[in-house]
Scaffold this motif. Structure first.
Motif, PDB file in Angstrom:
ATOM      1  N   TYR A  26       0.809  -1.220   0.000  1.00 45.02           N
ATOM      2  CA  TYR A  26       0.000   0.000   0.000  1.00 45.02           C
ATOM      3  C   TYR A  26       0.844   1.272   0.000  1.00 45.02           C
ATOM      4  N   LEU A  93      -6.642 -10.947   3.411  1.00 41.13           N
ATOM      5  CA  LEU A  93      -5.821 -11.798   2.540  1.00 41.13           C
ATOM      6  C   LEU A  93      -4.508 -11.058   2.286  1.00 41.13           C
ATOM      7  N   VAL A  95      -0.268 -11.749   1.612  1.00 37.86           N
ATOM      8  CA  VAL A  95       0.872 -12.635   1.386  1.00 37.86           C
ATOM      9  C   VAL A  95       2.134 -11.776   1.429  1.00 37.86           C
ATOM     10  N   GLY A 101       3.148 -14.391  -6.113  1.00 35.68           N
ATOM     11  CA  GLY A 101       3.236 -15.069  -7.410  1.00 35.68           C
ATOM     12  C   GLY A 101       3.636 -16.528  -7.339  1.00 35.68           C
ATOM     13  N   GLY A 103       1.519 -18.853  -5.688  1.00 35.91           N
ATOM     14  CA  GLY A 103       0.335 -19.661  -5.410  1.00 35.91           C
ATOM     15  C   GLY A 103      -0.154 -19.618  -3.976  1.00 35.91           C
ATOM     16  N   VAL A 104       0.546 -18.888  -3.080  1.00 38.52           N
ATOM     17  CA  VAL A 104       0.131 -18.854  -1.665  1.00 38.52           C
ATOM     18  C   VAL A 104      -1.209 -18.122  -1.520  1.00 38.52           C
ATOM     19  N   GLY A 105      -1.336 -16.974  -2.205  1.00 36.56           N
ATOM     20  CA  GLY A 105      -2.587 -16.211  -2.123  1.00 36.56           C
ATOM     21  C   GLY A 105      -3.759 -17.032  -2.653  1.00 36.56           C
ATOM     22  N   TRP A 127     -14.149  -6.019   0.744  1.00 38.98           N
ATOM     23  CA  TRP A 127     -13.772  -4.629   0.457  1.00 38.98           C
ATOM     24  C   TRP A 127     -12.324  -4.620   0.034  1.00 38.98           C
ATOM     25  N   HIS A 134      -3.889  -4.751  -8.454  1.00 40.50           N
ATOM     26  CA  HIS A 134      -3.404  -6.128  -8.441  1.00 40.50           C
ATOM     27  C   HIS A 134      -4.425  -7.052  -7.761  1.00 40.50           C
ATOM     28  N   PHE A 138      -6.985  -9.971  -9.246  1.00 41.47           N
ATOM     29  CA  PHE A 138      -6.955 -11.315  -8.634  1.00 41.47           C
ATOM     30  C   PHE A 138      -8.399 -11.776  -8.352  1.00 41.47           C
ATOM     31  N   ARG A 142     -11.283 -14.528 -10.396  1.00 44.68           N
ATOM     32  CA  ARG A 142     -11.966 -15.596  -9.657  1.00 44.68           C
ATOM     33  C   ARG A 142     -13.481 -15.406  -9.613  1.00 44.68           C
TER      34      ARG A 142
HETATM   35  C1  COA Z   1      -3.284 -10.223  -3.774  1.00 45.02           C
HETATM   36  C2  COA Z   1      -2.341 -11.257  -3.126  1.00 45.02           C
HETATM   37  C3  COA Z   1      -2.968 -11.823  -1.862  1.00 45.02           C
HETATM   38  C4  COA Z   1      -2.089 -12.395  -4.116  1.00 45.02           C
HETATM   39  O1  COA Z   1      -1.228 -13.338  -3.491  1.00 45.02           O
HETATM   40  P1  COA Z   1      -0.183 -14.234  -4.325  1.00 45.02           P
HETATM   41  O2  COA Z   1       0.364 -15.234  -3.389  1.00 45.02           O
HETATM   42  O3  COA Z   1       0.757 -13.371  -5.069  1.00 45.02           O
HETATM   43  O4  COA Z   1      -1.207 -14.915  -5.335  1.00 45.02           O
HETATM   44  P2  COA Z   1      -0.954 -16.185  -6.254  1.00 45.02           P
HETATM   45  O5  COA Z   1       0.502 -16.442  -6.415  1.00 45.02           O
HETATM   46  O6  COA Z   1      -1.786 -17.299  -5.738  1.00 45.02           O
HETATM   47  O7  COA Z   1      -1.610 -15.698  -7.574  1.00 45.02           O
HETATM   48  C5  COA Z   1      -1.125 -14.555  -8.291  1.00 45.02           C
HETATM   49  C6  COA Z   1      -0.630 -14.975  -9.648  1.00 45.02           C
HETATM   50  O8  COA Z   1       0.602 -15.654  -9.482  1.00 45.02           O
HETATM   51  C7  COA Z   1       0.737 -16.688 -10.466  1.00 45.02           C
HETATM   52  N1  COA Z   1       0.880 -17.995  -9.798  1.00 45.02           N
HETATM   53  C8  COA Z   1      -0.050 -18.705  -9.143  1.00 45.02           C
HETATM   54  N2  COA Z   1       0.463 -19.861  -8.704  1.00 45.02           N
HETATM   55  C9  COA Z   1       1.768 -19.859  -9.051  1.00 45.02           C
HETATM   56  C10 COA Z   1       2.835 -20.771  -8.847  1.00 45.02           C
HETATM   57  N3  COA Z   1       2.652 -21.913  -8.188  1.00 45.02           N
HETATM   58  N4  COA Z   1       4.045 -20.410  -9.321  1.00 45.02           N
HETATM   59  C11 COA Z   1       4.216 -19.251  -9.983  1.00 45.02           C
HETATM   60  N5  COA Z   1       3.222 -18.370 -10.205  1.00 45.02           N
HETATM   61  C12 COA Z   1       2.021 -18.668  -9.748  1.00 45.02           C
HETATM   62  C13 COA Z   1      -0.457 -16.625 -11.295  1.00 45.02           C
HETATM   63  O9  COA Z   1      -0.210 -15.801 -12.402  1.00 45.02           O
HETATM   64  C14 COA Z   1      -1.478 -15.980 -10.373  1.00 45.02           C
HETATM   65  O10 COA Z   1      -2.479 -15.426 -11.134  1.00 45.02           O
HETATM   66  P3  COA Z   1      -3.994 -16.026 -11.121  1.00 45.02           P
HETATM   67  O11 COA Z   1      -4.765 -15.028 -10.311  1.00 45.02           O
HETATM   68  O12 COA Z   1      -4.389 -16.046 -12.546  1.00 45.02           O
HETATM   69  O13 COA Z   1      -4.021 -17.380 -10.458  1.00 45.02           O
HETATM   70  C15 COA Z   1      -0.956 -10.625  -2.796  1.00 45.02           C
HETATM   71  O14 COA Z   1      -0.473  -9.971  -3.937  1.00 45.02           O
HETATM   72  C16 COA Z   1      -0.997  -9.637  -1.659  1.00 45.02           C
HETATM   73  O15 COA Z   1      -0.848 -10.008  -0.496  1.00 45.02           O
HETATM   74  N6  COA Z   1      -1.135  -8.348  -1.980  1.00 45.02           N
HETATM   75  C17 COA Z   1      -1.069  -7.289  -0.986  1.00 45.02           C
HETATM   76  C18 COA Z   1      -2.215  -7.326  -0.015  1.00 45.02           C
HETATM   77  C19 COA Z   1      -3.529  -7.227  -0.713  1.00 45.02           C
HETATM   78  O16 COA Z   1      -3.690  -6.430  -1.615  1.00 45.02           O
HETATM   79  N7  COA Z   1      -4.502  -8.026  -0.263  1.00 45.02           N
HETATM   80  C20 COA Z   1      -5.853  -7.950  -0.718  1.00 45.02           C
HETATM   81  C21 COA Z   1      -6.599  -7.161   0.284  1.00 45.02           C
HETATM   82  S1  COA Z   1      -8.298  -6.959  -0.175  1.00 45.02           S
END
Ligand code: COA
Length: 168
Positions: A26, A93, A95, A101, A103-105, A127, A134, A138, A142
């Motif tokens: 942020y 949520l 990560v 990137g 897959g944890v999120g 919200w 980003h 995401f 979904r």
């Molecule tokens: C939004 C957020 C939770 C996503 O978490 P993340 O762990 O990066 O998410 P993922 O890795 O599961 O997925 C993101 C992308 O990474 C890639 N990805 C997924 N699994 C993967 C893997 N095993 N290996 C490499 N890349 C992968 C995909 O492109 C995926 O896109 P998709 O949405 O089409 O599946 C994270 O960016 C975050 O914490 N952001 C800041 C806080 C935030 O904004 N939270 C939301 C509050 S409302």
């Protein structure tokens, strides 16, 4: 990375990863003049959240190091047109940036959706900061849809959160 249910005792670990994430994610959204959240206050927020009996939290851990969080609970802000439909809320949520990137999120997200369904909710809401493109992308990938016109404002900062919903 393993995902497990968290308890109040995990509040310090949940807060640490929460804070490490939002301070990076942020940084470009909140103005430099905005108050920075601190660890003590964030721990307290998590502890207080567990007081709601509908609240569930999950922690993603890499060799016991906390790398992600998610929470689910009864929605305190259901949409006016969903009266009578049991609505849950997806929250917190986060990560750690070092694990983005991988897959944890996605895995935390699936865990939260599964628990909302198991608790009997037929719909879910969330919200998200309007400028958090980003995270919005995401959720949109979904199947979440924007609820037009519903926003929350951060007092004094002119920053908005927008609302998304999804049928379960
Ligand atoms: C939004 C957020 C939770 C996503 O978490 P993340 O762990 O990066 O998410 P993922 O890795 O599961 O997925 C993101 C992308 O990474 C890639 N990805 C997924 N699994 C993967 C893997 N095993 N290996 C490499 N890349 C992968 C995909 O492109 C995926 O896109 P998709 O949405 O089409 O599946 C994270 O960016 C975050 O914490 N952001 C800041 C806080 C935030 O904004 N939270 C939301 C509050 S409302």
């Amino acid at each position: 990375v393993l995902i497990r249910a968290a308890t109040t005792a995990d509040a310090p670990a949940l807060a640490r990863v929460h804070l490490d994430t939002v301070l990076v994610a942020y940084a470009g959204i909140f103005p430099a003049t905005a108050t920075t959240p601190d660890l003590e206050g964030t721990v307290r927020e998590w502890e207080e959240a567990f007081a709601d009996p509908t609240f569930h939290a999950f922690l993603a851990e890499d060799q016991r190091r906390a790398v992600g969080t998610v929470a689910a609970q009864a929605d305190p802000d259901p949409d006016p047109d969903s009266s009578g439909v049991a609505t849950g809320q997806l929250r917190r949520l986060h990560v750690h940036p070092d694990w983005w990137g991988r897959g944890v999120g996605g895995a935390l997200y699936e865990t939260a959706l599964a628990v909302l369904k198991a608790d009997g909710y037929r719909e879910a809401g969330l919200w998200v900061l309007e400028n958090n493109e980003h995270a919005r992308a995401f959720y949109e990938r979904r199947g979440w849809t924007l609820v037009p016109g519903r926003t929350l404002e951060w007092p004094g900062l002119g920053i908005l959160e927008v609302r998304y919903r999804i049928p379960l």
